[in-house]
Scaffold this active site. Structure first.
Site, PDB file in Angstrom:
ATOM      1  N   SER A 283       3.109  -2.263  10.350  1.00 13.29           N
ATOM      2  CA  SER A 283       4.559  -2.328  10.574  1.00 13.29           C
ATOM      3  C   SER A 283       5.171  -3.678  10.195  1.00 13.29           C
ATOM      4  CB  SER A 283       4.904  -1.954  12.012  1.00 13.29           C
ATOM      5  OG  SER A 283       4.461  -0.634  12.290  1.00 13.29           O
TER       6      SER A 283
ATOM      7  N   GLU B 169      -7.070   4.628   7.574  1.00 16.98           N
ATOM      8  CA  GLU B 169      -6.855   6.058   7.299  1.00 16.98           C
ATOM      9  C   GLU B 169      -8.067   6.651   6.579  1.00 16.98           C
ATOM     10  OE1 GLU B 169      -3.069   5.573   5.376  1.00 16.98           O
ATOM     11  OE2 GLU B 169      -2.178   5.046   7.307  1.00 16.98           O
TER      12      GLU B 169
ATOM     13  N   ASN C 155       0.864  -1.181   0.000  1.00 18.90           N
ATOM     14  CA  ASN C 155       0.000   0.000   0.000  1.00 18.90           C
ATOM     15  C   ASN C 155       0.900   1.230   0.000  1.00 18.90           C
ATOM     16  OD1 ASN C 155      -1.829   2.019   0.479  1.00 18.90           O
ATOM     17  ND2 ASN C 155      -2.413   1.319   2.537  1.00 18.90           N
ATOM     18  N   TRP C 156       1.038   1.835  -1.166  1.00 18.76           N
ATOM     19  CA  TRP C 156       1.966   2.967  -1.281  1.00 18.76           C
ATOM     20  C   TRP C 156       1.381   4.258  -0.707  1.00 18.76           C
ATOM     21  CZ3 TRP C 156       4.091   2.285  -7.029  1.00 18.76           C
ATOM     22  CH2 TRP C 156       4.777   1.054  -7.091  1.00 18.76           C
ATOM     23  N   LYS C 157       0.103   4.242  -0.375  1.00 20.35           N
ATOM     24  CA  LYS C 157      -0.560   5.439   0.182  1.00 20.35           C
ATOM     25  C   LYS C 157      -0.295   6.645  -0.729  1.00 20.35           C
ATOM     26  CE  LYS C 157      -0.336   3.266   4.675  1.00 20.35           C
ATOM     27  NZ  LYS C 157      -0.231   3.380   6.131  1.00 20.35           N
TER      28      LYS C 157
ATOM     29  N   GLY D 224       2.150   2.141  10.841  1.00 16.05           N
ATOM     30  CA  GLY D 224       3.091   3.242  10.726  1.00 16.05           C
ATOM     31  C   GLY D 224       3.756   3.624  12.041  1.00 16.05           C
TER      32      GLY D 224
ATOM     33  N   GLY E 226       2.723  -1.167   4.343  1.00 15.50           N
ATOM     34  CA  GLY E 226       2.798   0.254   4.025  1.00 15.50           C
ATOM     35  C   GLY E 226       4.244   0.692   3.840  1.00 15.50           C
ATOM     36  N   GLY E 227       4.838   1.224   4.898  1.00 16.16           N
ATOM     37  CA  GLY E 227       6.191   1.793   4.824  1.00 16.16           C
ATOM     38  C   GLY E 227       7.211   0.919   4.120  1.00 16.16           C
TER      39      GLY E 227
ATOM     40  N   HIS F 267      -9.590   1.138   4.421  1.00 19.50           N
ATOM     41  CA  HIS F 267      -8.352   1.302   5.191  1.00 19.50           C
ATOM     42  C   HIS F 267      -8.627   2.234   6.380  1.00 19.50           C
ATOM     43  CE1 HIS F 267      -4.322   2.563   6.303  1.00 19.50           C
ATOM     44  NE2 HIS F 267      -3.916   1.442   5.761  1.00 19.50           N
TER      45      HIS F 267
ATOM     46  N   GLU G  31      -5.692  -5.155  10.392  1.00 26.74           N
ATOM     47  CA  GLU G  31      -4.665  -4.154  10.680  1.00 26.74           C
ATOM     48  C   GLU G  31      -4.996  -3.446  11.993  1.00 26.74           C
ATOM     49  OE1 GLU G  31      -2.543  -2.749   6.904  1.00 26.74           O
ATOM     50  OE2 GLU G  31      -4.378  -1.611   7.017  1.00 26.74           O
TER      51      GLU G  31
END
Ligand code: PGA
Length: 253
Positions: A213, A97, A9-11, A173, A234-235, A95, A167
Site C-alpha cells: 500500500s 501472491e 509491480n503491475w501484477k 492491497g 502494486g496498486g 512475491h 512486504e
C-alpha cells in the site's frame, strides 16, 4: 550511499496497448529523476513491447517470475534467457501472491535467485509476515528465515546486486501500510542479519525496498527512514501520475 529503487509491480493488469502507454507515460513523467532506479514489471506477454518502448530511457523492465531452466519441457513457464532476450533486467521473485497461490517455496525462490544472478538478472526477492505472524510477534523470525533461505549459497560477489523487498502481507492491497517506524524496525533487523551473513560493509550496500500500500501520500515518510531504500508498488503503479509521484519523492538528490 544506496540508490533508491522504485519498482512497479503491475501484477495481472494492463493489456498490451495500455501497458505500453503506461510505460511511456512513466518514462516521460520521471525523466528529470536523478538518483532513483525505476523499474516496471508488466505481464510476460507485454515484456517485449514494453521493453522496446522503454529502450533508451532510464526506466528498466522486470518480470514477475521466472523458471530456473534455460529451455525445456516446462509447459507454461518462462526461462531466464527468454527474459534477457527481450530486454528484461530485473525479476521479482517470491512475491507473497506466488507463495500463497502458486506454491512457491523458500527453496524454489533461492534456486531462482541464483539462476537469475547467473544470467545477469537482478532479483527483487520478496519476504514478509502474515497478520497472524505479526500478532504472534513472529515477524522477525519469519523474515529472518525467509532472507536466510533466499540468499543461501549467494556469494559476496553477487549479493550486493540483490534487492530485497520487505512486504508485510497484511499491508498488500489492503490500504493498510506499516507505519514508517514498523517498517524501519524490520528493515534495520534485516540489515543486521545481512551483516551477520556477509559483513557490515556488504550489508550497507544492499537495497531493501518496502512494499504494501505504498502511495504518493506515504512514500516521503517511508523513504526518509534510514534503512528503507525504495518501494515495490502494486496498486499505485497502475497510474502514471501516482507512480511518478512516488518516484520523484524518492529522489534524495
Ligand atoms: P500494493 O501491492 O502496493 O497494491 O499493496 C504491493 C505488492 O504486492 O508488491
Amino acid at each position: 550511499m544506496r540508490t533508491p529503487i522504485i519498482a512497479g509491480n503491475w501484477k495481472m493488469n494492463k493489456h498490451l496497448e495500455d501497458a505500453i502507454a503506461l510505460a511511456e507515460a512513466v518514462a516521460s513523467a520521471t525523466s528529470d529523476v536523478k538518483n532513483v532506479d525505476v523499474v516496471v514489471a508488466p505481464t510476460f506477454v507485454c515484456l517485449a513491447s514494453v521493453a522496446s518502448a522503454l529502450e533508451g530511457t532510464h526506466v528498466g523492465v522486470a518480470a514477475q517470475n521466472m523458471h530456473t531452466a534455460t529451455s525445456g519441457a516446462f509447459t507454461g513457464e518462462i526461462s531466464p534467457t527468454m527474459l534477457t532476450d527481450v530486454g528484461c533486467g530485473h525479476v521479482i521473485l517470491g512475491h507473497s501472491e506466488r507463495r500463497q497461490f502458486f506454491g512457491e517455496t523458500d527453496r524454489g525462490v533461492n534456486e531462482k535467485a541464483k539462476v537469475a544472478l547467473a544470467h545477469g538478472l537482478i532479483p527483487i526477492i520478496c519476504i514478509g509476515e502474515s497478520l497472524g505472524e505479526r500478532e504472534a510477534e513472529q515477524t522477525m523470525d519469519k523474515v529472518s528465515f525467509q532472507v536466510t533461505a533466499a540468499l543461501s549459497g549467494i556469494g559476496e560477489e553477487d549479493i550486493t546486486k540483490v534487492v530485497l523487498a520487505y512486504e508485510p502481507i497484511w499491508a498488500i492491497g489492503t490500504g493498510k501500510t506499516a507505519t514508517p517506524e514498523q517498517a524501519q524496525e524490520v528493515h534495520a533487523s534485516i540489515r543486521a542479519l545481512l551483516a551477520q551473513l556477509y559483513s557490515e560493509d556488504i550489508a550497507q550496500q544492499i537495497r531493501i525496498q518496502y512494499g504494501g500500500s505504498v502511495k504518493p501520500a506515504n512514500i516521503a515518510d517511508l523513504i526518509s527512514q534510514p534503512d528503507i531504500d525504495g518501494a515495490l508498488v502494486g496498486g499505485a503503479s497502475l497510474k502514471a501520475d501516482s507512480f511518478s509521484q512516488i518516484v520523484m519523492a524518492s529522489d534524495k538528490g
